[in-house]
Design an enzyme around this catalytic site. Structure first.
Site, PDB file in Angstrom:
ATOM      1  N   SER A 196       0.937  -0.954  -0.274  1.00 52.68           N
ATOM      2  CA  SER A 196      -0.209   0.001  -0.158  1.00 52.68           C
ATOM      3  C   SER A 196       0.610   1.307  -0.181  1.00 52.68           C
ATOM      4  O   SER A 196       1.884   1.655  -0.886  1.00 52.68           O
ATOM      5  CB  SER A 196      -0.900  -0.239   1.300  1.00 52.68           C
ATOM      6  OG  SER A 196      -2.005   1.289   1.095  1.00 52.68           O
ATOM      7  N   ASP A 348      -9.836  -5.590  -5.649  1.00 50.75           N
ATOM      8  CA  ASP A 348      -8.813  -4.287  -4.232  1.00 50.75           C
ATOM      9  C   ASP A 348     -10.083  -3.134  -4.605  1.00 50.75           C
ATOM     10  O   ASP A 348     -10.182  -2.281  -5.711  1.00 50.75           O
ATOM     11  CB  ASP A 348      -7.639  -3.871  -5.052  1.00 50.75           C
ATOM     12  CG  ASP A 348      -6.925  -3.022  -3.625  1.00 50.75           C
ATOM     13  OD1 ASP A 348      -7.472  -2.385  -2.962  1.00 50.75           O
ATOM     14  OD2 ASP A 348      -5.880  -3.420  -3.239  1.00 50.75           O
ATOM     15  N   HIS A 381      -8.076  -5.478  -0.586  1.00 51.39           N
ATOM     16  CA  HIS A 381      -7.005  -4.391   0.041  1.00 51.39           C
ATOM     17  C   HIS A 381      -6.586  -5.086   1.210  1.00 51.39           C
ATOM     18  O   HIS A 381      -5.199  -5.385   1.451  1.00 51.39           O
ATOM     19  CB  HIS A 381      -7.338  -3.396  -0.415  1.00 51.39           C
ATOM     20  CG  HIS A 381      -5.989  -2.220   0.046  1.00 51.39           C
ATOM     21  ND1 HIS A 381      -4.664  -1.801  -1.093  1.00 51.39           N
ATOM     22  CD2 HIS A 381      -5.509  -1.748   1.199  1.00 51.39           C
ATOM     23  CE1 HIS A 381      -3.610  -0.995  -0.395  1.00 51.39           C
ATOM     24  NE2 HIS A 381      -4.126  -0.404   0.456  1.00 51.39           N
TER      25      HIS A 381
END
Length: 463
Positions: A196, A348, A381
């Site tokens: 991320s 995601d 995610h």
């Protein structure tokens, strides 16, 4: 989940009372000394033992030693600055292997820095750094040194690519000069790893290395990038008005910390009644912002923060600044010269996989030497953070073992990245345990939503 939250809260209370920590804003170690501008990027300005032991989920990590360095670097414009990086030495340290782990700091306040939030006694505001620290335990057990750079620098410039990349590289330069006390060889091999926001810094380090740090050519042997943040505006479009909309004020203020003209224009365009909430983005760490601003509309809807909505990005100052910080917008001249591994969840909802695929296609079309992409069909995610980690570690282990990376480009879609080849039983067991404990689910039971961590954090803050 509630039992876990209560347990973590208790651990935090105990260790916070036993191990006091000065926040970076009050710690003189973070201040550059007089004359530091004469030093070169990557030079060490100060050294100390870490004030407290590193910790993961508020429990101490069993390591041999830990140090912090104040490192000379520079901002996006070449102006001298200095930031802190942390070296963690495992019990069975191999001086030839270093993992530079870029945490998902994702904040625009220096008191959210990894060097602070990764230690015993860190406040609850840095709980996501404590969660992120669970990912460095397996590399440490493998004997790899782990380095945690405060890559956002002294201005806390979340979302600023060149600052993040330069600091990550200067951290590595500095670490390779510490053999006298850390034991790390000056010719040690280094792998970048981040998920991320950590993938953002790692990715920028990879693309800047050939020009900014050519001396690291023989040291850097790869980068593992999870939930690859290649397009900040694409992320904003994905989360605006959704569960993770709290990312937006953090990134906007982080960029504003680096670009005064951007900040001026940004705050000129905020609706008067929304200015205070936007300014909170300069104060909150990631967890507080996520739980405070879910479903918040910044660019869409009748109650949006910016009256102009998405057309604000057409503003010359704002648009150019954002574009300057998009990995996906870089030209062929900025293609990485090291092997790349990307792992990303198909569903995601925070960082859309389409932008990772686009950068994969760009770099492959331009002739990158090695790019392996592992798409996970089952995860979003938050869950891919855990599910993809054993794949990343397996890839990292292969690089340190001297095994050849893929030649050219390889794109594989799997039902789950837990099915990545040759994952060790210990890594699989460790991360399955985290998955089942933190996400309150067994693998395969359908927990793929990207709102699970927000619910958990909200419970923690209201315990």
């Amino acid at each position: 989940m509630r039992d876990l939250i209560l347990f973590l809260s208790l651990l935090h209370t105990i260790f916070a009372s036993l191990f006091s920590l000065k926040p970076p804003s009050q710690d003189d170690f973070y201040k550059a000394p007089a004359g530091f501008k004469a030093a070169k990027p990557g030079d060490i300005l100060k050294t100390r033992k870490s004030p407290n032991k590193p910790s993961s989920l508020y429990a101490p990590v069993d390591v041999q030693n830990s140090w912090q360095l104040l490192v000379r670097s520079e901002d996006s414009f070449g102006n001298p600055n200095a930031f802190v990086t942390t070296i963690i030495q495992p019990k069975n340290a191999d001086p030839s292997k270093v993992v530079s782990y870029q945490n998902w700091e994702d904040a625009s306040n220096i008191n959210c820095s990894p060097s602070y939030g990764s230690q015993l006694g860190a406040p609850l505001s840095t709980i996501l750094t404590q969660l992120d620290m669970t990912f460095i335990v397996p590399p440490l057990k493998s004997g790899y040194y782990v380095v945690l750079p405060d890559y956002e620098g002294p201005k806390s410039t979340f979302g600023v690519g060149r600052q993040s990349g330069k600091a990550t590289l200067d951290s590595i330069k500095a670490v390779l000069k510490t053999k006298d006390f850390s034991g790390i060889n000056d010719d040690a091999k280094v792998v970048l790893w981040g998920y991320s926001g950590g993938s953002f810094a790692s990715g920028w380090a990879a693309v800047l290395q050939p020009e900014y740090a050519p001396e690291l050519k023989d040291n850097l042997i790869g980068a593992a990038l999870g939930g690859f943040a290649a397009n900040l505006t694409g992320i904003a479009e994905s989360v605006d008005g959704e569960v993770f909309s709290g990312f937006i004020p953090l990134a906007l203020n982080g960029i504003a910390n680096e670009y005064p003209d951007f900040k001026k224009r940004l705050y000129e365009e905020v609706k008067p009644g929304a200015k205070a909430d936007l300014q909170k983005g300069a104060e909150n760490c990631l967890a507080a912002s996520l739980i405070s601003y879910p479903m918040y509309q910044y660019f869409t809807g009748p109650r949006r923060v910016f009256e102009k909505g998405w057309s604000l990005l057409e503003d010359k100052t704002i648009g150019k600044t954002l574009e300057d910080n998009l990995l996906i917008a870089l030209s062929k001249e900025h293609m990485p010269q090291i092997p790349i591994f990307v792992y990303h969840g198909t569903i995601d909802k925070i960082i859309p996989i389409k932008d990772s695929i686009k950068i994969y296609k760009n770099w492959c079309d331009w002739g990158i030497g090695s790019f392996e992409f592992s798409e996970d069909k089952s995860n979003g995610h938050t869950t891919e953070t855990v599910v993809g980690a054993p794949a990343a570690l397996t890839w990292i282990d292969a690089r340190f073992a001297g095994k050849p990376a893929v030649e050219g480009c390889s794109f594989t879609t799997r039902a789950s990245n837990f099915l990545y080849p040759n994952i060790s039983e210990s890594a699989a067991s460790y991360f399955k345990g985290i998955y089942q404990t933190i996400l309150r689910s067994k693998l395969g039971s359908g927990v793929t939503s990207d709102d699970v961590s927000v619910n958990g954090l909200r419970s923690l803050y209201h315990t």
